[in-house]
Design a protein around this motif. Structure first.
Motif, PDB file in Angstrom:
ATOM      1  N   THR A 145       0.817  -1.220   0.000  1.00  0.00           N
ATOM      2  CA  THR A 145       0.000   0.000   0.000  1.00  0.00           C
ATOM      3  C   THR A 145       0.846   1.263   0.000  1.00  0.00           C
ATOM      4  OG1 THR A 145      -0.121   0.248   2.418  1.00  0.00           O
ATOM      5  CG2 THR A 145      -1.716  -1.248   1.374  1.00  0.00           C
ATOM      6  N   GLY A 146       2.110   1.129   0.425  1.00  0.00           N
ATOM      7  CA  GLY A 146       2.981   2.290   0.500  1.00  0.00           C
ATOM      8  C   GLY A 146       2.671   3.200   1.673  1.00  0.00           C
ATOM      9  N   VAL A 147       1.818   2.746   2.568  1.00  0.00           N
ATOM     10  CA  VAL A 147       1.409   3.574   3.694  1.00  0.00           C
ATOM     11  C   VAL A 147       1.813   2.931   5.013  1.00  0.00           C
ATOM     12  CG1 VAL A 147      -0.518   4.721   4.837  1.00  0.00           C
ATOM     13  CG2 VAL A 147      -0.510   4.484   2.348  1.00  0.00           C
ATOM     14  N   GLY A 148       1.112   1.908   5.422  1.00  0.00           N
ATOM     15  CA  GLY A 148       1.404   1.263   6.691  1.00  0.00           C
ATOM     16  C   GLY A 148       0.155   1.130   7.531  1.00  0.00           C
ATOM     17  N   PRO A 149       0.108   0.141   8.413  1.00  0.00           N
ATOM     18  CA  PRO A 149      -1.111  -0.172   9.162  1.00  0.00           C
ATOM     19  C   PRO A 149      -1.643   0.945  10.043  1.00  0.00           C
ATOM     20  CG  PRO A 149       0.448  -1.986   9.288  1.00  0.00           C
ATOM     21  CD  PRO A 149       1.177  -0.842   8.670  1.00  0.00           C
ATOM     22  N   SER A 150      -0.773   1.637  10.779  1.00  0.00           N
ATOM     23  CA  SER A 150      -1.277   2.658  11.699  1.00  0.00           C
ATOM     24  C   SER A 150      -2.009   3.769  10.960  1.00  0.00           C
ATOM     25  CB  SER A 150      -0.127   3.242  12.520  1.00  0.00           C
ATOM     26  OG  SER A 150       0.386   2.285  13.416  1.00  0.00           O
ATOM     27  N   ARG A 151      -1.412   4.266   9.895  1.00  0.00           N
ATOM     28  CA  ARG A 151      -2.066   5.333   9.137  1.00  0.00           C
ATOM     29  C   ARG A 151      -3.354   4.837   8.496  1.00  0.00           C
ATOM     30  NH1 ARG A 151       0.637   8.803   4.182  1.00  0.00           N
ATOM     31  NH2 ARG A 151      -1.276   9.814   3.468  1.00  0.00           N
ATOM     32  N   LEU A 152      -3.351   3.614   7.986  1.00  0.00           N
ATOM     33  CA  LEU A 152      -4.557   3.061   7.375  1.00  0.00           C
ATOM     34  C   LEU A 152      -5.667   2.902   8.404  1.00  0.00           C
ATOM     35  CD1 LEU A 152      -2.911   0.421   5.044  1.00  0.00           C
ATOM     36  CD2 LEU A 152      -4.257   2.392   4.286  1.00  0.00           C
ATOM     37  N   ALA A 153      -5.298   2.500   9.618  1.00  0.00           N
ATOM     38  CA  ALA A 153      -6.302   2.361  10.683  1.00  0.00           C
ATOM     39  C   ALA A 153      -6.919   3.707  11.020  1.00  0.00           C
ATOM     40  CB  ALA A 153      -5.668   1.741  11.916  1.00  0.00           C
ATOM     41  N   GLU A 154      -6.088   4.731  11.015  1.00  0.00           N
ATOM     42  CA  GLU A 154      -6.570   6.079  11.345  1.00  0.00           C
ATOM     43  C   GLU A 154      -7.461   6.656  10.253  1.00  0.00           C
ATOM     44  OE1 GLU A 154      -2.607   7.322  13.956  1.00  0.00           O
ATOM     45  OE2 GLU A 154      -2.798   7.907  11.848  1.00  0.00           O
ATOM     46  N   GLU A 155      -7.214   6.208   9.002  1.00  0.00           N
ATOM     47  CA  GLU A 155      -7.949   6.770   7.872  1.00  0.00           C
ATOM     48  C   GLU A 155      -8.994   5.809   7.308  1.00  0.00           C
ATOM     49  OE1 GLU A 155      -4.912   7.738   5.085  1.00  0.00           O
ATOM     50  OE2 GLU A 155      -4.123   9.425   6.271  1.00  0.00           O
ATOM     51  N   ALA A 156      -9.261   4.724   8.022  1.00  0.00           N
ATOM     52  CA  ALA A 156     -10.156   3.691   7.508  1.00  0.00           C
ATOM     53  C   ALA A 156     -11.564   4.224   7.275  1.00  0.00           C
ATOM     54  CB  ALA A 156     -10.202   2.522   8.485  1.00  0.00           C
ATOM     55  N   THR A 157     -12.237   3.604   6.307  1.00  0.00           N
ATOM     56  CA  THR A 157     -13.623   3.965   6.003  1.00  0.00           C
ATOM     57  C   THR A 157     -14.527   3.593   7.174  1.00  0.00           C
ATOM     58  OG1 THR A 157     -13.229   3.541   3.657  1.00  0.00           O
ATOM     59  CG2 THR A 157     -15.531   3.613   4.398  1.00  0.00           C
ATOM     60  N   PRO A 158     -15.303   4.521   7.684  1.00  0.00           N
ATOM     61  CA  PRO A 158     -16.206   4.209   8.796  1.00  0.00           C
ATOM     62  C   PRO A 158     -17.159   3.073   8.441  1.00  0.00           C
ATOM     63  CG  PRO A 158     -16.062   6.576   8.453  1.00  0.00           C
ATOM     64  CD  PRO A 158     -15.379   5.934   7.280  1.00  0.00           C
ATOM     65  N   GLY A 159     -17.379   2.173   9.376  1.00  0.00           N
ATOM     66  CA  GLY A 159     -18.310   1.072   9.165  1.00  0.00           C
ATOM     67  C   GLY A 159     -17.681  -0.189   8.620  1.00  0.00           C
ATOM     68  N   ARG A 160     -16.434  -0.110   8.141  1.00  0.00           N
ATOM     69  CA  ARG A 160     -15.766  -1.323   7.656  1.00  0.00           C
ATOM     70  C   ARG A 160     -14.924  -1.904   8.795  1.00  0.00           C
ATOM     71  NH1 ARG A 160     -11.492  -3.801   5.222  1.00  0.00           N
ATOM     72  NH2 ARG A 160     -12.036  -5.199   3.519  1.00  0.00           N
ATOM     73  N   THR A 161     -15.502  -2.873   9.470  1.00  0.00           N
ATOM     74  CA  THR A 161     -14.875  -3.434  10.659  1.00  0.00           C
ATOM     75  C   THR A 161     -14.070  -4.673  10.318  1.00  0.00           C
ATOM     76  OG1 THR A 161     -16.701  -2.633  12.018  1.00  0.00           O
ATOM     77  CG2 THR A 161     -15.300  -4.333  12.964  1.00  0.00           C
ATOM     78  N   LEU A 162     -12.856  -4.718  10.837  1.00  0.00           N
ATOM     79  CA  LEU A 162     -11.990  -5.886  10.671  1.00  0.00           C
ATOM     80  C   LEU A 162     -11.855  -6.624  11.999  1.00  0.00           C
ATOM     81  CD1 LEU A 162      -8.956  -4.483   8.640  1.00  0.00           C
ATOM     82  CD2 LEU A 162     -11.039  -5.529   7.745  1.00  0.00           C
ATOM     83  N   GLU A 163     -11.437  -7.874  11.899  1.00  0.00           N
ATOM     84  CA  GLU A 163     -11.021  -8.620  13.088  1.00  0.00           C
ATOM     85  C   GLU A 163      -9.549  -8.945  12.884  1.00  0.00           C
ATOM     86  OE1 GLU A 163     -12.670 -11.708  16.356  1.00  0.00           O
ATOM     87  OE2 GLU A 163     -13.614 -11.702  14.378  1.00  0.00           O
ATOM     88  N   VAL A 164      -8.712  -8.446  13.782  1.00  0.00           N
ATOM     89  CA  VAL A 164      -7.261  -8.558  13.641  1.00  0.00           C
ATOM     90  C   VAL A 164      -6.665  -9.214  14.870  1.00  0.00           C
ATOM     91  CG1 VAL A 164      -5.106  -7.283  13.300  1.00  0.00           C
ATOM     92  CG2 VAL A 164      -7.228  -6.466  12.223  1.00  0.00           C
ATOM     93  N   TRP A 165      -5.825 -10.202  14.624  1.00  0.00           N
ATOM     94  CA  TRP A 165      -5.105 -10.888  15.696  1.00  0.00           C
ATOM     95  C   TRP A 165      -3.639 -10.467  15.656  1.00  0.00           C
ATOM     96  CZ3 TRP A 165      -9.332 -12.866  13.441  1.00  0.00           C
ATOM     97  CH2 TRP A 165     -10.273 -13.527  14.245  1.00  0.00           C
ATOM     98  N   LEU A 166      -3.113 -10.023  16.774  1.00  0.00           N
ATOM     99  CA  LEU A 166      -1.709  -9.659  16.907  1.00  0.00           C
ATOM    100  C   LEU A 166      -1.062 -10.595  17.925  1.00  0.00           C
ATOM    101  CD1 LEU A 166      -2.203  -5.795  17.330  1.00  0.00           C
ATOM    102  CD2 LEU A 166      -1.934  -7.064  15.177  1.00  0.00           C
ATOM    103  N   ALA A 167       0.122 -11.094  17.598  1.00  0.00           N
ATOM    104  CA  ALA A 167       0.890 -11.916  18.543  1.00  0.00           C
ATOM    105  C   ALA A 167       2.303 -11.366  18.592  1.00  0.00           C
ATOM    106  CB  ALA A 167       0.887 -13.382  18.111  1.00  0.00           C
ATOM    107  N   HIS A 168       2.851 -11.236  19.796  1.00  0.00           N
ATOM    108  CA  HIS A 168       4.159 -10.612  19.923  1.00  0.00           C
ATOM    109  C   HIS A 168       4.920 -11.204  21.099  1.00  0.00           C
ATOM    110  CE1 HIS A 168       5.983  -6.990  17.950  1.00  0.00           C
ATOM    111  NE2 HIS A 168       6.924  -7.276  18.843  1.00  0.00           N
ATOM    112  N   GLY A 169       6.240 -11.235  20.962  1.00  0.00           N
ATOM    113  CA  GLY A 169       7.101 -11.715  22.034  1.00  0.00           C
ATOM    114  C   GLY A 169       7.507 -10.580  22.957  1.00  0.00           C
ATOM    115  N   THR A 170       7.410 -10.809  24.257  1.00  0.00           N
ATOM    116  CA  THR A 170       7.802  -9.770  25.216  1.00  0.00           C
ATOM    117  C   THR A 170       9.310  -9.576  25.255  1.00  0.00           C
ATOM    118  OG1 THR A 170       7.827 -11.406  27.002  1.00  0.00           O
ATOM    119  CG2 THR A 170       5.769 -10.183  26.651  1.00  0.00           C
ATOM    120  N   LEU A 171      10.075 -10.519  24.692  1.00  0.00           N
ATOM    121  CA  LEU A 171      11.533 -10.414  24.663  1.00  0.00           C
ATOM    122  C   LEU A 171      12.051  -9.958  23.304  1.00  0.00           C
ATOM    123  CD1 LEU A 171      12.381 -13.756  26.554  1.00  0.00           C
ATOM    124  CD2 LEU A 171      12.059 -11.463  27.513  1.00  0.00           C
ATOM    125  N   ASP A 172      11.158  -9.498  22.456  1.00  0.00           N
ATOM    126  CA  ASP A 172      11.523  -9.073  21.097  1.00  0.00           C
ATOM    127  C   ASP A 172      12.357  -7.793  21.164  1.00  0.00           C
ATOM    128  OD1 ASP A 172      11.614  -8.251  18.419  1.00  0.00           O
ATOM    129  OD2 ASP A 172       9.607  -9.040  18.004  1.00  0.00           O
TER     130      ASP A 172
END
Length: 243
Positions: A145-172
């Motif tokens: 997209t050339g943009v990135g997730p945070s900016r896309l989340a901020e500019e997302a079309t109202p009413g289009r809901t996603l379900e997103v799973w994030l997994a991360h290591g605390t030692l990363d």
């Protein structure tokens, strides 16, 4: 139809595996039989590292999903954009032909691959409204997209809901877990259904691997961190795929 590579369909125990070319000379491993859902799983920025996701993919496939893992290269001039999109096109076609439900295809990835997966979902480029990201950053532009997730989340079309799973290591120490926590809160603030799970593992460990500093590469590992991380990744991917 996809052209088979020289590495023809083969049996790897309880999970059927085959390898296809999604572009000339560019391979995608396909695990399992189409039962309830499909998952396209992208590796991170290293070139042609689909083998690093073999264990995770096989375990998710064994639970009933149809899992596709392509190689791609982020070091090419377009950052891997053409390869990512071509592998996505083949994954959609396979989900339609073999499962009959292209809308049951979940886009997922590790590190840079995960950033691309979430960005494409947020940008509305995929029919499914589910995405999975394993240990990534979210303010960096992605090659698709050339943009990135945070900016896309901020500019997302109202009413289009996603379900997103994030997994991360605390030692990363490559991509701190604080970034995932911030992005998780951002998604929720903009009306998305977001899930964040953490484990005491590092960046490579989240997919069952370890990083060798001398070689400058990751490799599959049976270390406690890797076992813990891969178990979390498998659990998150299974939940995203209705399993």
């Amino acid at each position: 139809m996809a052209r088979r590579s020289r590495r023809e369909a083969r049996d790897t125990g309880p999970v059927r595996t085959e390898s296809l070319d999604y572009l000339p000379g560019r391979r995608m491993d396909v695990y399992g039989e189409p039962v309830t859902s499909a998952v396209l799983l992208w590796h991170g920025r290293g070139a042609d590292e689909r083998v690093l996701l073999t264990d995770v993919a096989r375990r998710v496939a064994a639970a009933g999903a149809f899992v596709m893992v392509p190689d791609w290269d982020s070091a090419v001039p377009d950052g891997g954009r053409a390869e990512l999109l071509a592998s996505w096109e083949l994954a959609q076609r396979l989900a339609d032909e073999r499962l009959g439900r292209p809308d049951r295809l979940v886009l997922a990835g590790w590190s840079r691959g995960g950033r691309c997966a979430v960005s494409m979902a947020l940008a509305g480029l995929v029919p499914s409204r589910r995405a999975v990201c394993l240990a990534s950053s979210y303010r960096t532009p992605d090659p698709v997209t050339g943009v990135g997730p945070s900016r896309l989340a901020e500019e997302a079309t109202p009413g289009r809901t996603l379900e997103v799973w994030l997994a991360h290591g605390t030692l990363d120490d490559v991509v701190p877990a604080s970034g995932a926590r911030t992005f998780h809160a951002l998604l929720r603030a903009h009306g998305h259904r977001a899930h964040l799970e953490e484990a005491e593992t590092d960046h490579a460990g989240i997919v069952g691997c370890a990083y060798d500093e001398r070689l400058g590469a990751s490799f599959p590992s049976a270390s406690p961190r890797a076992v813990l991380g891969s178990s979390l990744a498998v659990a998150v991917l299974r939940r995203s795929a209705w399993l």
